[in-house]
Write an enzyme that holds these catalytic residues in place. Sequence first.
Site, mmCIF file in Angstrom:
data_model
loop_
_atom_site.group_PDB
_atom_site.id
_atom_site.type_symbol
_atom_site.label_atom_id
_atom_site.label_comp_id
_atom_site.label_asym_id
_atom_site.label_seq_id
_atom_site.Cartn_x
_atom_site.Cartn_y
_atom_site.Cartn_z
ATOM 1 N N ARG A 102 61.197 31.125 28.770
ATOM 2 C CA ARG A 102 60.718 31.779 30.000
ATOM 3 C C ARG A 102 61.373 33.149 30.041
ATOM 4 N NH1 ARG A 102 60.147 29.536 36.089
ATOM 5 N NH2 ARG A 102 58.286 28.762 35.033
ATOM 6 N N HIS A 129 51.097 32.143 31.968
ATOM 7 C CA HIS A 129 51.792 30.877 32.265
ATOM 8 C C HIS A 129 50.901 29.720 31.790
ATOM 9 C CE1 HIS A 129 54.641 28.225 33.880
ATOM 10 N NE2 HIS A 129 54.512 28.411 35.178
ATOM 11 N N GLN A 132 51.310 25.919 32.858
ATOM 12 C CA GLN A 132 50.904 25.616 34.233
ATOM 13 C C GLN A 132 49.396 25.375 34.314
ATOM 14 O OE1 GLN A 132 53.041 25.370 37.110
ATOM 15 N NE2 GLN A 132 51.187 24.317 37.746
ATOM 16 N N ASP A 221 48.997 31.772 44.553
ATOM 17 C CA ASP A 221 50.371 31.847 44.029
ATOM 18 C C ASP A 221 51.140 32.808 44.934
ATOM 19 O OD1 ASP A 221 52.614 31.741 42.379
ATOM 20 O OD2 ASP A 221 51.724 32.868 40.732
ATOM 21 N N CYS A 261 50.865 26.601 41.973
ATOM 22 C CA CYS A 261 51.809 26.233 40.913
ATOM 23 C C CYS A 261 53.200 25.936 41.457
ATOM 24 C CB CYS A 261 51.853 27.321 39.851
ATOM 25 S SG CYS A 261 52.462 28.915 40.451
ATOM 26 N N ARG A 289 52.879 18.668 35.023
ATOM 27 C CA ARG A 289 53.510 19.581 34.064
ATOM 28 C C ARG A 289 54.196 18.752 32.969
ATOM 29 N NH1 ARG A 289 55.289 24.695 35.407
ATOM 30 N NH2 ARG A 289 55.975 24.752 33.237
HETATM 31 N N1 NVA Z 1 53.657 33.995 39.420
HETATM 32 C C1 NVA Z 1 54.899 33.299 39.663
HETATM 33 C C2 NVA Z 1 54.823 31.900 39.147
HETATM 34 C C3 NVA Z 1 56.064 31.085 39.339
HETATM 35 C C4 NVA Z 1 55.976 29.729 38.733
HETATM 36 C C5 NVA Z 1 56.031 34.072 39.005
HETATM 37 O O1 NVA Z 1 55.841 34.587 37.886
HETATM 38 O O2 NVA Z 1 57.103 34.181 39.603
HETATM 39 N N1 CP Z 2 55.430 26.338 38.571
HETATM 40 C C1 CP Z 2 56.575 26.640 37.910
HETATM 41 O O1 CP Z 2 56.569 27.097 36.759
HETATM 42 O O2 CP Z 2 57.690 26.340 38.610
HETATM 43 P P1 CP Z 2 59.203 26.732 38.251
HETATM 44 O O3 CP Z 2 59.325 28.231 38.418
HETATM 45 O O4 CP Z 2 60.026 25.960 39.223
HETATM 46 O O5 CP Z 2 59.473 26.341 36.823
#
Ligand code: NVA
Ligand code: CP
Length: 306
Positions: A102, A129, A132, A221, A261, A289
């Site tokens: 990540r 992502h 997800q 989101d 998500c 997930r």
């Molecule tokens: N769009 C959000 C998703 C978090 C799971 C982010 O990138 O923070």
């Molecule tokens: N939806 C998702 O990826 O959640 P986290 O940021 O908690 O991993």
Amino acid sequence: MKHYLQFNDLTADEYAYLFERAALIKKKFKAYEKHHPLADRTLAMIFEKASTRTRVSFEAGMYQLGGSVVHLTTGDSQLGRAEPIEDSAKVISRMVDLVMIRTFEQTKIERFAADSRVPVINGLTNEFHPCQILADIFTYIEHRGSIQGKTVAWVGDGNNMANTWLQAASLLGFKVHVSTPRGYEVDEKLAAGASGISAGSYQFFSNPLEACKGADLVTTDVWTSMGYEAENEARKAAFADWCVDAEMMAAAKADALFMHCLPAHRGEEVEADVIDGPQSVVWDEAENRMHVQKALMEYLLLGRVA
Ligand code: NVA
Ligand code: CP
């Protein structure tokens, strides 16, 4: 060797296999049946951003597959002290069988993958992502059957989730109605990635209510994704009308589902009566997930086993 860096990295046929496999793996999990195809295998998880779901689902999932995990963050590894990504990839991938990352820019995960001896999975970047959306589509199928020919309404930021929905729609044959505030649009070229997406699989709407009309699934989101916190105040003003509420859900089909998500901000991108209401499947979505990623990890390491 296959990496999973964006949704386009697998074919529709591979997704059909993964959805079936995930259903079987989930069934075994619910029945407390052992499923240890990855015994003695190790997953390295590298987090340069915060996480709850991704961390728990990959870690618990890998243990359930009989393997083990190593958890690294920027702060507690040499990644935070400017060791080159290429060197990190060469070293880490000599010691583990699979890597989940990540991070910020997609180019970072691409550089890591280019020097990795083992498959690399995108656990979220600024641009995509895929894990997800894999879970979201599996959840849709569980509740409503095939997503082919259906319409997904995306209400909110033109972010990593929106980009990934566009790739999925083109690949799996459904449509995305995208409504974002002005200035936060989806970058079509970026969303398309290297393999491209078909123009007919998405449509832009300036009015979020219009985007929801006739939709089979309404999804949103956070207004401010990780890494964009400095824009928080400007975004709060720009996104005020992009809050999924009962009126938007009423414009969608009567049996439409709601997904997010997570993490969610009630009263910002979604009203509490929607996310906590009868059309919401967000908790199944979060749980799934783990099941889809177990199928994915098994597939990347062992190929088709059924
Ligand atoms: N769009 C959000 C998703 C978090 C799971 C982010 O990138 O923070
Ligand atoms: N939806 C998702 O990826 O959640 P986290 O940021 O908690 O991993």
